[in-house]
Enzyme design. Sequence first.
Site, short mmCIF file in Angstrom:
data_model
loop_
_atom_site.label_atom_id
_atom_site.label_comp_id
_atom_site.label_asym_id
_atom_site.label_seq_id
_atom_site.Cartn_x
_atom_site.Cartn_y
_atom_site.Cartn_z
N ASN A 24 0.87 -1.19 0.00
CA ASN A 24 0.00 0.00 0.00
C ASN A 24 0.90 1.24 0.00
O ASN A 24 2.11 1.14 0.16
CB ASN A 24 -0.98 -0.02 1.18
CG ASN A 24 -0.26 -0.03 2.51
OD1 ASN A 24 0.53 0.85 2.79
ND2 ASN A 24 -0.53 -1.05 3.32
N VAL A 33 -0.34 -10.51 0.99
CA VAL A 33 1.02 -10.74 0.51
C VAL A 33 2.01 -9.88 1.29
O VAL A 33 3.10 -10.33 1.67
CB VAL A 33 1.14 -10.37 -0.99
CG1 VAL A 33 2.56 -10.52 -1.46
CG2 VAL A 33 0.23 -11.21 -1.83
N ASP A 34 1.63 -8.65 1.52
CA ASP A 34 2.50 -7.68 2.20
C ASP A 34 2.89 -8.22 3.58
O ASP A 34 4.08 -8.26 3.95
CB ASP A 34 1.71 -6.37 2.32
CG ASP A 34 2.57 -5.15 2.55
OD1 ASP A 34 3.80 -5.29 2.58
OD2 ASP A 34 1.98 -4.06 2.72
N1 AR6 Z 1 1.73 -15.62 -1.91
C1 AR6 Z 1 1.02 -15.37 -3.05
N2 AR6 Z 1 -0.20 -14.78 -3.04
C2 AR6 Z 1 -0.73 -14.43 -1.84
C3 AR6 Z 1 -0.04 -14.65 -0.61
C4 AR6 Z 1 1.24 -15.29 -0.69
N3 AR6 Z 1 1.97 -15.53 0.41
N4 AR6 Z 1 -0.82 -14.17 0.39
C5 AR6 Z 1 -1.95 -13.68 -0.18
N5 AR6 Z 1 -1.90 -13.84 -1.52
P1 AR6 Z 1 -3.59 -8.77 -1.13
P2 AR6 Z 1 -4.11 -6.30 -2.66
C6 AR6 Z 1 -2.88 -13.44 -2.56
O1 AR6 Z 1 -4.75 -8.48 -0.25
O2 AR6 Z 1 -5.45 -6.76 -3.07
C7 AR6 Z 1 -2.31 -5.45 2.11
O3 AR6 Z 1 -2.77 -5.27 3.40
C8 AR6 Z 1 -4.26 -13.09 -2.12
O4 AR6 Z 1 -5.02 -14.29 -1.93
O5 AR6 Z 1 -2.32 -9.24 -0.51
O6 AR6 Z 1 -3.20 -5.65 -3.69
C9 AR6 Z 1 -1.44 -4.30 1.62
O7 AR6 Z 1 -0.70 -3.72 2.66
C10 AR6 Z 1 -4.77 -12.29 -3.31
O8 AR6 Z 1 -5.18 -13.15 -4.36
O9 AR6 Z 1 -3.18 -7.47 -2.02
C11 AR6 Z 1 -2.45 -3.35 1.07
O10 AR6 Z 1 -3.02 -2.53 2.09
C12 AR6 Z 1 -3.52 -11.55 -3.79
O11 AR6 Z 1 -2.43 -12.24 -3.16
C13 AR6 Z 1 -3.51 -4.25 0.50
O12 AR6 Z 1 -3.42 -5.47 1.23
C14 AR6 Z 1 -3.47 -10.08 -3.43
O13 AR6 Z 1 -4.10 -9.85 -2.18
C15 AR6 Z 1 -3.26 -4.56 -0.95
O14 AR6 Z 1 -4.32 -5.32 -1.45
#
Ligand code: AR6
Length: 172
Positions: A24, A33-34
């Site tokens: 973010n 992921v973050d």
């Molecule tokens: N490896 C691969 N994919 C993953 C993993 C992992 N370890 N963990 C989750 N995913 P998101 P956004 C998937 O929410 O929508 C954070 O709080 C997950 O299932 O991580 O860009 C940041 O700080 C989904 O399909 O990212 C921001 O505030 C995808 O990764 C916000 O979330 C992305 O989900 C960003 O939201």
Amino acid sequence: MGSLEIIRGDITRQEVDAIVNAANSSLLGGGGVDGAIHAAGGPDILAECRMLRRDRLPHGLPAGQAIATGAGRLPARWVIHAVGPVHSPSDDRTHLLESAYRSSLDVAAELGAESVAFPAISAGAYGWPKESAAFVAVSSVADRLDDFELVRFVLFSDELHELFHRAASELL
Ligand code: AR6
């Protein structure tokens, strides 16, 4: 010709030069992921993010942009923090999602990274519809594959894994 891989897995486990974080604008961590990247990579990544905020990005990193840090304890060498857009039903932000992917590849090329792994940016907390997230992701990197040995999408669910494969078979 560089290769495109689409796998189901965990981005933090990828043995590539650079992994991309769905960050973010604050660059100071979050869930998804973050959270997984900071948890697995250890405190050095956050310390570097704090320095970036202090020295270069006092207002944070806008959606659509990307910036690199080291990767701490992760097998990758760099983490490229990319900020995707929050999905809006009333405002088409596709260009910002494309830009998050393409800016990440620009940063990867500047670093000399040959292999780059991406998660599905904006497809989690930011609410981007999954089928569209897959199409935008694949189409955004399609014309840049020759610049890298490997671009890999690492999907956390069977559904996204399937949707990315479908997008690739239609677009490539
Ligand atoms: N490896 C691969 N994919 C993953 C993993 C992992 N370890 N963990 C989750 N995913 P998101 P956004 C998937 O929410 O929508 C954070 O709080 C997950 O299932 O991580 O860009 C940041 O700080 C989904 O399909 O990212 C921001 O505030 C995808 O990764 C916000 O979330 C992305 O989900 C960003 O939201």
